[in-house]
Write a protein that holds these residues in place. Structure first.
Motif, PDB file in Angstrom:
ATOM      1  N   GLY A   1      41.887 -11.266  52.251  1.00 17.53           N
ATOM      2  CA  GLY A   1      41.504 -12.520  52.135  1.00 17.53           C
ATOM      3  C   GLY A   1      42.350 -13.620  52.785  1.00 17.53           C
ATOM      4  O   GLY A   1      43.125 -13.379  53.762  1.00 17.53           O
ATOM      5  N   ILE A   2      42.401 -14.773  52.161  1.00 14.00           N
ATOM      6  CA  ILE A   2      43.229 -15.761  52.817  1.00 14.00           C
ATOM      7  C   ILE A   2      44.762 -16.080  52.306  1.00 14.00           C
ATOM      8  O   ILE A   2      44.766 -16.123  50.872  1.00 14.00           O
ATOM      9  CB  ILE A   2      42.686 -17.358  52.719  1.00 14.00           C
ATOM     10  N   LYS A   3      45.638 -15.905  53.036  1.00 11.51           N
ATOM     11  CA  LYS A   3      47.058 -15.743  52.600  1.00 11.51           C
ATOM     12  C   LYS A   3      47.782 -17.015  52.944  1.00 11.51           C
ATOM     13  O   LYS A   3      47.536 -17.560  53.903  1.00 11.51           O
ATOM     14  CB  LYS A   3      47.568 -14.369  52.833  1.00 11.51           C
ATOM     15  N   LYS A   4      48.791 -17.304  52.177  1.00  8.98           N
ATOM     16  CA  LYS A   4      49.812 -18.336  52.457  1.00  8.98           C
ATOM     17  C   LYS A   4      51.172 -17.861  53.339  1.00  8.98           C
ATOM     18  O   LYS A   4      51.657 -16.901  52.779  1.00  8.98           O
ATOM     19  CB  LYS A   4      50.313 -19.193  51.233  1.00  8.98           C
TER      20      LYS A   4
ATOM     21  N   ASN B   1      52.114  -6.520  53.528  1.00  9.78           N
ATOM     22  CA  ASN B   1      52.543  -5.740  52.399  1.00  9.78           C
ATOM     23  C   ASN B   1      54.098  -6.019  51.825  1.00  9.78           C
ATOM     24  O   ASN B   1      54.538  -4.853  51.000  1.00  9.78           O
ATOM     25  CB  ASN B   1      52.189  -4.266  52.210  1.00  9.78           C
ATOM     26  N   PHE B   2      54.569  -7.108  52.324  1.00  8.18           N
ATOM     27  CA  PHE B   2      55.727  -7.529  51.563  1.00  8.18           C
ATOM     28  C   PHE B   2      55.709  -8.179  50.197  1.00  8.18           C
ATOM     29  O   PHE B   2      54.252  -8.752  50.017  1.00  8.18           O
ATOM     30  CB  PHE B   2      56.551  -8.327  52.136  1.00  8.18           C
ATOM     31  N   PRO B   3      56.560  -8.046  49.244  1.00  7.17           N
ATOM     32  CA  PRO B   3      56.295  -9.060  48.186  1.00  7.17           C
ATOM     33  C   PRO B   3      56.356 -10.551  48.519  1.00  7.17           C
ATOM     34  O   PRO B   3      57.130 -10.773  49.405  1.00  7.17           O
ATOM     35  CB  PRO B   3      57.279  -8.539  47.006  1.00  7.17           C
ATOM     36  N   PRO B   4      55.569 -11.367  47.542  1.00  6.00           N
ATOM     37  CA  PRO B   4      55.612 -12.559  47.998  1.00  6.00           C
ATOM     38  C   PRO B   4      56.985 -13.234  47.824  1.00  6.00           C
ATOM     39  O   PRO B   4      57.831 -12.620  47.146  1.00  6.00           O
ATOM     40  CB  PRO B   4      54.512 -13.217  46.839  1.00  6.00           C
ATOM     41  N   ARG B   5      57.463 -14.280  48.530  1.00  3.93           N
ATOM     42  CA  ARG B   5      58.636 -14.923  48.543  1.00  3.93           C
ATOM     43  C   ARG B   5      58.488 -16.392  48.066  1.00  3.93           C
ATOM     44  O   ARG B   5      57.477 -17.147  48.701  1.00  3.93           O
ATOM     45  CB  ARG B   5      59.232 -14.697  49.736  1.00  3.93           C
ATOM     46  N   GLN B   6      59.074 -16.826  47.131  1.00  4.16           N
ATOM     47  CA  GLN B   6      59.350 -18.435  46.726  1.00  4.16           C
ATOM     48  C   GLN B   6      60.070 -19.155  47.959  1.00  4.16           C
ATOM     49  O   GLN B   6      61.256 -18.923  48.234  1.00  4.16           O
ATOM     50  CB  GLN B   6      59.590 -18.621  45.453  1.00  4.16           C
ATOM     51  N   ILE B   7      59.294 -20.126  48.607  1.00  9.07           N
ATOM     52  CA  ILE B   7      60.098 -20.958  49.749  1.00  9.07           C
ATOM     53  C   ILE B   7      59.940 -22.395  49.334  1.00  9.07           C
ATOM     54  O   ILE B   7      58.889 -22.970  49.629  1.00  9.07           O
ATOM     55  CB  ILE B   7      59.742 -20.684  51.211  1.00  9.07           C
ATOM     56  N   GLY B   8      60.939 -22.697  48.383  1.00 11.33           N
ATOM     57  CA  GLY B   8      60.724 -24.117  47.826  1.00 11.33           C
ATOM     58  C   GLY B   8      59.418 -24.056  46.978  1.00 11.33           C
ATOM     59  O   GLY B   8      59.334 -23.275  46.255  1.00 11.33           O
ATOM     60  N   PRO B   9      58.526 -25.264  47.252  1.00 11.59           N
ATOM     61  CA  PRO B   9      57.347 -25.237  46.374  1.00 11.59           C
ATOM     62  C   PRO B   9      56.140 -24.433  46.807  1.00 11.59           C
ATOM     63  O   PRO B   9      55.315 -24.163  46.156  1.00 11.59           O
ATOM     64  CB  PRO B   9      56.865 -26.634  46.429  1.00 11.59           C
ATOM     65  N   VAL B  10      56.234 -23.577  47.957  1.00 12.54           N
ATOM     66  CA  VAL B  10      55.287 -22.675  48.515  1.00 12.54           C
ATOM     67  C   VAL B  10      55.801 -20.961  48.244  1.00 12.54           C
ATOM     68  O   VAL B  10      56.856 -20.748  48.319  1.00 12.54           O
ATOM     69  CB  VAL B  10      55.290 -22.670  50.188  1.00 12.54           C
ATOM     70  N   ARG B  11      54.622 -20.534  47.479  1.00 12.49           N
ATOM     71  CA  ARG B  11      54.798 -19.222  47.334  1.00 12.49           C
ATOM     72  C   ARG B  11      54.239 -18.259  48.824  1.00 12.49           C
ATOM     73  O   ARG B  11      53.041 -18.530  48.844  1.00 12.49           O
ATOM     74  CB  ARG B  11      54.173 -18.914  46.054  1.00 12.49           C
TER      75      ARG B  11
END
Length: 113
Positions: free
Chosen positions: A45-48, A72-82
């Motif tokens: 799918g579409i990923k950020k 396949n890395f875990p999501p990371r919070q970068i400021g307001p963006v996941r």
């Protein structure tokens, strides 16, 4: 060079090709960055992602470009963006990032072999 790894170790890193479908400035980031939405095909799918690529790229020229990303890395919070994927690139001589990509189009979601 870093430590030698086995082929099985390499297989654990899931690197896929995707097409950037949206790109916009990310002024809230600590370091200059661009927010990306990347289409990795129907299975993923579409990923950020957030990428510090502002030296060589403008958001409007990125849409439609294929890039490589670790999915396949875990999501990371970068400021307001996941950030859901790590968009891959190489440092140039000055340390600015140049995106890793294919030299010919391939279907979104194909795995690096």
């Amino acid at each position: 060079m870093t430590e030698i790894i086995s082929y099985a170790d390499f297989e654990c890193v899931d690197i896929r090709v995707g097409t950037i479908v949206e790109a916009e400035p990310f002024p809230e980031a600590r370091k200059p960055a661009i927010k990306l939405k990347i289409d990795f095909g129907p299975d993923i799918g579409i990923k950020k992602s957030s990428a510090q690529i502002t030296v060589h790229y403008r958001p409007e020229e990125l849409v439609g470009r294929q890039v490589l990303g670790v999915v396949n890395f875990p999501p990371r919070q970068i400021g307001p963006v996941r950030s859901e994927v790590l968009t891959l690139g190489f440092e140039d001589e000055a340390g600015a990032i140049v995106l890793a990509s294919t030299d010919k189009p391939v279907p979104n979601g194909k795995k690096l072999m």
